[in-house]
Design an enzyme around this catalytic site. Structure first.
Site, PDB file in Angstrom:
ATOM      1  N   LYS A  93       0.932  -1.319   0.198  1.00  0.00           N
ATOM      2  CA  LYS A  93      -0.098   0.006   0.120  1.00  0.00           C
ATOM      3  C   LYS A  93       0.699   1.266  -0.116  1.00  0.00           C
ATOM      4  O   LYS A  93       0.592   1.983  -0.711  1.00  0.00           O
ATOM      5  CB  LYS A  93      -0.893  -0.113   1.208  1.00  0.00           C
ATOM      6  CG  LYS A  93      -1.946  -1.278   1.345  1.00  0.00           C
ATOM      7  CD  LYS A  93      -3.104  -0.721   2.469  1.00  0.00           C
ATOM      8  CE  LYS A  93      -2.350  -0.815   3.906  1.00  0.00           C
ATOM      9  NZ  LYS A  93      -1.703  -2.251   4.418  1.00  0.00           N
ATOM     10  N   ARG A 136      -9.410   0.148   9.066  1.00  0.00           N
ATOM     11  CA  ARG A 136      -9.021  -1.135   9.493  1.00  0.00           C
ATOM     12  C   ARG A 136     -10.146  -2.105  10.059  1.00  0.00           C
ATOM     13  O   ARG A 136      -9.764  -3.015  10.481  1.00  0.00           O
ATOM     14  CB  ARG A 136      -7.783  -1.064  10.389  1.00  0.00           C
ATOM     15  CG  ARG A 136      -6.452  -0.982   9.401  1.00  0.00           C
ATOM     16  CD  ARG A 136      -5.560  -0.967  10.534  1.00  0.00           C
ATOM     17  NE  ARG A 136      -4.160  -1.445  10.108  1.00  0.00           N
ATOM     18  CZ  ARG A 136      -3.183  -0.995   9.714  1.00  0.00           C
ATOM     19  NH1 ARG A 136      -3.291   0.208   9.470  1.00  0.00           N
ATOM     20  NH2 ARG A 136      -2.214  -1.622   9.345  1.00  0.00           N
ATOM     21  N   ARG A 179      11.986  -5.609   5.039  1.00  0.00           N
ATOM     22  CA  ARG A 179      11.536  -4.271   4.849  1.00  0.00           C
ATOM     23  C   ARG A 179      12.535  -3.269   5.689  1.00  0.00           C
ATOM     24  O   ARG A 179      12.885  -3.629   6.969  1.00  0.00           O
ATOM     25  CB  ARG A 179      10.213  -4.218   5.187  1.00  0.00           C
ATOM     26  CG  ARG A 179       9.810  -2.596   5.335  1.00  0.00           C
ATOM     27  CD  ARG A 179       8.286  -2.408   4.924  1.00  0.00           C
ATOM     28  NE  ARG A 179       7.574  -2.819   6.189  1.00  0.00           N
ATOM     29  CZ  ARG A 179       6.123  -2.545   6.008  1.00  0.00           C
ATOM     30  NH1 ARG A 179       5.461  -2.159   5.115  1.00  0.00           N
ATOM     31  NH2 ARG A 179       5.368  -2.922   7.070  1.00  0.00           N
ATOM     32  N   ARG A 201      11.487  -1.134  11.197  1.00  0.00           N
ATOM     33  CA  ARG A 201      10.206  -0.677  12.316  1.00  0.00           C
ATOM     34  C   ARG A 201      10.155  -1.760  13.331  1.00  0.00           C
ATOM     35  O   ARG A 201      10.338  -2.992  13.016  1.00  0.00           O
ATOM     36  CB  ARG A 201       9.062  -0.752  11.183  1.00  0.00           C
ATOM     37  CG  ARG A 201       8.582   0.752  10.848  1.00  0.00           C
ATOM     38  CD  ARG A 201       7.214   0.708   9.988  1.00  0.00           C
ATOM     39  NE  ARG A 201       6.347  -0.199  10.350  1.00  0.00           N
ATOM     40  CZ  ARG A 201       5.252  -0.289   9.821  1.00  0.00           C
ATOM     41  NH1 ARG A 201       5.125   0.190   8.569  1.00  0.00           N
ATOM     42  NH2 ARG A 201       4.015  -0.808  10.256  1.00  0.00           N
ATOM     43  N   ARG A 260       0.030  -8.773  13.725  1.00  0.00           N
ATOM     44  CA  ARG A 260      -0.587  -7.850  12.943  1.00  0.00           C
ATOM     45  C   ARG A 260      -1.238  -8.532  11.792  1.00  0.00           C
ATOM     46  O   ARG A 260      -2.416  -8.258  11.141  1.00  0.00           O
ATOM     47  CB  ARG A 260       0.702  -6.922  12.034  1.00  0.00           C
ATOM     48  CG  ARG A 260       1.006  -5.923  13.072  1.00  0.00           C
ATOM     49  CD  ARG A 260       2.443  -5.421  12.637  1.00  0.00           C
ATOM     50  NE  ARG A 260       2.380  -4.772  11.395  1.00  0.00           N
ATOM     51  CZ  ARG A 260       3.618  -4.572  10.524  1.00  0.00           C
ATOM     52  NH1 ARG A 260       4.690  -5.129  11.115  1.00  0.00           N
ATOM     53  NH2 ARG A 260       3.175  -3.762   9.561  1.00  0.00           N
TER      54      ARG A 260
HETATM   55  P1  ADP Z   1       1.141  -1.736   7.969  1.00  0.00           P
HETATM   56  O1  ADP Z   1       0.028  -1.546   6.990  1.00  0.00           O
HETATM   57  O2  ADP Z   1       2.491  -2.371   7.312  1.00  0.00           O
HETATM   58  O3  ADP Z   1       0.736  -2.709   9.034  1.00  0.00           O
HETATM   59  P2  ADP Z   1       0.918   0.865   9.190  1.00  0.00           P
HETATM   60  O4  ADP Z   1       1.963   1.911   9.256  1.00  0.00           O
HETATM   61  O5  ADP Z   1      -0.259   0.976   8.356  1.00  0.00           O
HETATM   62  O6  ADP Z   1       1.808  -0.733   8.705  1.00  0.00           O
HETATM   63  O7  ADP Z   1       0.412   0.326  10.866  1.00  0.00           O
HETATM   64  C1  ADP Z   1       1.238  -0.017  11.731  1.00  0.00           C
HETATM   65  C2  ADP Z   1       0.415   0.036  12.943  1.00  0.00           C
HETATM   66  O8  ADP Z   1      -0.273   1.041  13.453  1.00  0.00           O
HETATM   67  C3  ADP Z   1      -0.637  -1.038  13.005  1.00  0.00           C
HETATM   68  O9  ADP Z   1      -0.194  -2.296  13.236  1.00  0.00           O
HETATM   69  C4  ADP Z   1      -1.434  -0.386  14.062  1.00  0.00           C
HETATM   70  O10 ADP Z   1      -1.039  -0.802  15.492  1.00  0.00           O
HETATM   71  C5  ADP Z   1      -1.455   0.887  13.883  1.00  0.00           C
HETATM   72  N1  ADP Z   1      -2.510   1.682  13.183  1.00  0.00           N
HETATM   73  C6  ADP Z   1      -2.197   2.067  11.801  1.00  0.00           C
HETATM   74  N2  ADP Z   1      -3.472   2.645  11.214  1.00  0.00           N
HETATM   75  C7  ADP Z   1      -4.456   2.074  12.251  1.00  0.00           C
HETATM   76  C8  ADP Z   1      -5.755   2.260  12.032  1.00  0.00           C
HETATM   77  N3  ADP Z   1      -6.659   2.500  11.132  1.00  0.00           N
HETATM   78  N4  ADP Z   1      -6.626   1.543  13.248  1.00  0.00           N
HETATM   79  C9  ADP Z   1      -5.991   1.020  14.208  1.00  0.00           C
HETATM   80  N5  ADP Z   1      -4.469   0.834  14.276  1.00  0.00           N
HETATM   81  C10 ADP Z   1      -3.803   1.367  13.418  1.00  0.00           C
END
Ligand code: ADP
Length: 212
Positions: free
Chosen positions: A13, A86, A125, A158, A169
């Site tokens: 994404k 999400r 990554r 990360r 996750r």
């Molecule tokens: P990835 O898609 O690789 O998991 P992100 O940077 O989008 O990476 O998300 C990393 C973390 O941030 C998630 O595992 C969660 O803990 C938190 N997070 C991000 N967006 C949301 C969301 N919309 N709702 C809840 N938690 C979120």
């Protein structure tokens, strides 16, 4: 036009968003990046987010949607929603927020990647803490090892890309986020991109442009 990117962690994404921003003039709304900024700035919101993110768990909807609502007040067009919604609850609140601003999501791009590929992508990554671009130790190497091509910053892994966090996750994705595919798939503007082991990021981008 506003675009939503739907897909598991590691589905690409962020990489797709990067190309759409650079070439098509979109702006990104990445909840993960906004949350990491709060954490770096050590705000109370950041301290709350870190409790969940460090474990690989989803941040509660009230906290997440507060951050989103705040961001949307000044930006609600030409956006790429990356990592939001999400949960079904987030999807509904986001729709309501956008209606209040006279805006909507025009396209939902679902990047469909087999789960065995996701693990490989995430485990290799590296990201630039400054410009947020991601690299991969095999498939997307920076020109100089460990250094961002864009700004020379040292790349980092990360904390939630550690294998035990990735497992949590991917489970959160399967339980909470994957049902959103069913929610969006029969609505207008749904675009389904299938990305297998041999698909390159350029091919995904070209297919998305064709569909848009
Ligand atoms: P990835 O898609 O690789 O998991 P992100 O940077 O989008 O990476 O998300 C990393 C973390 O941030 C998630 O595992 C969660 O803990 C938190 N997070 C991000 N967006 C949301 C969301 N919309 N709702 C809840 N938690 C979120």
């Amino acid at each position: 036009m506003n675009i939503m990117l739907l897909g598991a962690p590691g589905s690409g994404k962020g990489t797709l968003a990067e190309k759409l921003i650079k070439n098509q003039g979109f702006n990104q709304m990445s909840t993960g990046d906004l949350m990491r900024k709060e954490i770096n700035d050590k705000t109370p919101l950041g301290i709350e987010c870190a409790r969940y993110m460090n474990e690989g768990r989803l941040v509660p909807d009230e906290v997440t949607m507060g951050i989103v609502k705040n961001f949307l007040q000044d930006n609600h067009n030409q956006l790429i929603f990356d990592g939001i919604p999400r949960t079904l609850n987030q999807a509904k609140i986001l729709e309501e927020n956008l209606i209040e601003l006279n805006a909507k999501i025009d396209k939902v791009i679902y990047i469909d990647v087999p789960s065995e590929i996701l693990l490989n992508r995430i485990s290799g990554r590296l990201v630039c803490p400054k410009c947020k671009v991601s690299y991969h130790i095999i498939s997307r190497k920076p020109k100089l090892e460990g250094i961002c091509d864009n700004d020379g910053t040292e790349l980092v892994r990360r904390p939630d890309d550690a294998p035990e966090k990735v497992k949590v996750r991917l489970e959160a994705y399967a339980n909470e986020t994957a049902p959103l595919v069913d929610y969006y798939k029969n609505k207008p503007g749904f675009i389904h991109i299938v990305d297998n082991a041999n698909t390159t990021a350029e091919e995904v981008y070209a297919e998305v442009l064709g569909a848009l």
